[in-house]
Design an enzyme around this catalytic site. Structure first.
Site, PDB file in Angstrom:
ATOM      1  N   LYS A  36      -6.860 -77.937  29.113  1.00  0.00           N
ATOM      2  CA  LYS A  36      -7.978 -77.147  28.577  1.00  0.00           C
ATOM      3  C   LYS A  36      -7.567 -76.267  27.402  1.00  0.00           C
ATOM      4  CE  LYS A  36      -7.468 -73.743  32.261  1.00  0.00           C
ATOM      5  NZ  LYS A  36      -7.812 -73.548  33.670  1.00  0.00           N
ATOM      6  N   ARG A 129     -11.494 -66.283  43.558  1.00  0.00           N
ATOM      7  CA  ARG A 129     -12.261 -67.036  42.572  1.00  0.00           C
ATOM      8  C   ARG A 129     -12.940 -68.142  43.363  1.00  0.00           C
ATOM      9  NH1 ARG A 129      -9.849 -69.602  37.012  1.00  0.00           N
ATOM     10  NH2 ARG A 129      -9.875 -71.496  38.274  1.00  0.00           N
TER      11      ARG A 129
HETATM   12  C1  LIG Z   1      -6.727 -73.696  34.377  1.00  0.00           C
HETATM   13  C2  LIG Z   1      -6.632 -74.241  35.732  1.00  0.00           C
HETATM   14  C3  LIG Z   1      -5.408 -74.724  36.200  1.00  0.00           C
HETATM   15  C4  LIG Z   1      -4.126 -74.658  35.398  1.00  0.00           C
HETATM   16  O1  LIG Z   1      -3.633 -73.351  35.384  1.00  0.00           O
HETATM   17  P1  LIG Z   1      -2.254 -72.990  34.664  1.00  0.00           P
HETATM   18  O2  LIG Z   1      -2.015 -71.590  35.057  1.00  0.00           O
HETATM   19  O3  LIG Z   1      -2.478 -73.170  33.220  1.00  0.00           O
HETATM   20  O4  LIG Z   1      -1.233 -73.925  35.191  1.00  0.00           O
HETATM   21  C5  LIG Z   1      -5.373 -75.258  37.467  1.00  0.00           C
HETATM   22  N1  LIG Z   1      -6.482 -75.319  38.231  1.00  0.00           N
HETATM   23  C6  LIG Z   1      -7.671 -74.857  37.830  1.00  0.00           C
HETATM   24  C7  LIG Z   1      -8.850 -74.953  38.736  1.00  0.00           C
HETATM   25  C8  LIG Z   1      -7.795 -74.314  36.552  1.00  0.00           C
HETATM   26  O5  LIG Z   1      -8.984 -73.854  36.137  1.00  0.00           O
END
Ligand SMILES: *Cc1c(COP(=O)(O)O)cnc(C)c1O
Length: 356
Positions: A36, A129
């Site tokens: 992302k 969350r």
């Molecule tokens: C962004 C995201 C991740 C990845 O997180 P990082 O800290 O960049 O490794 C994993 N799972 C979800 C649901 C996310 O939104």
């Protein structure tokens, strides 16, 4: 053209491959490469995709559309909006879910598209969350999900650290494994994917603390910035400088450090504060809050101090250094900064492939 973000694809490939092997050596048999932060930058995405990850994962359906023809399965990370379920079924092979109503809608849509849509059911172990609360009566929900003909429940997962800052531990991930066991026992099924979180779970691997049975991680920041996020340490033998921001000096003058006149609020409604350092050498760099918040970037030259910024201007104190008009100033950035810079259309993406 400046500002630009320089992306070293060789370092990116190295980070991805190295982290993927560390994970695979510790019982993680599928790794979602979380792209992302790349905001759809295809050259960088290609590099990550070809460096050992098993799935492409993104929060935004727009970004999954861009990789439609890539050979790996696609995962939608953010819970689907009811208003986009048809695109979710079309562009994502797997989605993370926590709402029965949406899962039922995905089922209807999958039926229309003649597909089986796979889901990972998210559990909240305390970070507050997304996810079903870990000690609620989730078996009722699972029962209903298993009755849906066009939905396949392939696993469960959790997300930690992102909101509440809760650190993944042996204990909270064991709670996820208990949920797995109770679901498998109750319904006599196998859950293939037990997704133990994001980059903040890596410390458990490095310290040999990851509970056996956690077999998936979803990794973004660790790959891109070479850092783990539970204790904010650099990860040994990864690069922390895959990305570098370069921006150009458009004014260079000696001026006071205190403004002259009555002080109201700045362009963003904040009351600015100043430290009197007398006359200083001030440079304006052509980048601003429309591209990145200055708290998310750090000059690589330790002698530069960031003074502040507005939408399009970054002010730096260069009293201790030798810069002139037109010079390029280099910065490193936080994950949040990287996200902003990659998202800004005004920041040019420059790919290099220096030999590592
Ligand atoms: C962004 C995201 C991740 C990845 O997180 P990082 O800290 O960049 O490794 C994993 N799972 C979800 C649901 C996310 O939104």
């Amino acid at each position: 053209m400046y500002p630009q973000i320089i992306i070293n694809l060789n370092k990116l490939a190295y980070n991805t491959n190295t982290l993927v092997s560390k994970c695979r050596n510790n019982g993680i048999n599928s790794i979602f490469g979380v792209i992302k932060v790349l905001a759809g930058d295809l050259k960088s995405i290609n590099t990550v995709v070809n460096s050992g990850i098993s799935h492409i994962a993104d929060s935004r359906i727009e970004n999954l559309k861009l990789v439609e023809n890539y050979p790996l399965p696609k995962v939608l990370l953010r819970l689907p909006m009811l208003s986009i379920v048809s695109d979710v079924v079309k562009y994502a092979d797997i989605s993370l879910n926590s709402e029965l109503k949406i899962i039922k809608k995905l089922n209807e849509e999958a039926k229309l598209q003649n597909k089986i849509h796979k889901i990972i059911l998210m559990f909240d172990l305390g970070d507050l969350r997304e996810g079903i609360w870990y000690d609620s009566n989730y078996l009722i929900i699972v029962k209903e999900i298993l009755e849906l003909k066009n939905i396949s429940l392939i696993g469960i997962g959790t997300n930690l650290t992102c909101y509440g800052g809760v650190i993944p531990t042996k204990d909270n991930l064991n709670d996820l494994l208990s949920i797995k066991k109770s679901i498998e026992k109750e319904f006599n099924i196998n859950l293939d994917i037990i997704s133990g979180g994001n980059t903040s779970s890596l410390h458990l691997i490095f310290n040999d603390l990851l509970p056996k049975g956690i077999n998936n991680l979803r990794l973004g920041e660790g790959i891109f910035l070479g850092r783990e996020t539970a204790f904010e340490n650099n990860i040994d033998d990864l690069y922390q400088d895959v990305f570098e921001l370069n921006a150009e000096i458009i004014e260079y003058k000696e001026k006071p450090s205190l403004p002259r006149g009555e002080i109201g609020v700045d362009a963003f409604g904040n009351k600015p504060e100043f430290i009197d350092k007398g006359i200083i050498k001030r440079a304006i760099v052509a980048i601003g809050k429309q591209d990145v918040y200055h708290s998310n970037i750090e000059p690589i030259d330790k002698d530069i101090e960031i003074i502040g910024s507005s939408s399009d201007h970054l002010l730096i104190d260069v009293t201790k250094c030798n810069y002139k008009l037109g010079d390029i100033v280099k910065f490193k950035m936080s994950y949040g900064g990287l996200l902003q810079l990659m998202t800004s259309n005004y920041v040019k993406k420059v790919h290099i492939t220096d030999i590592v």
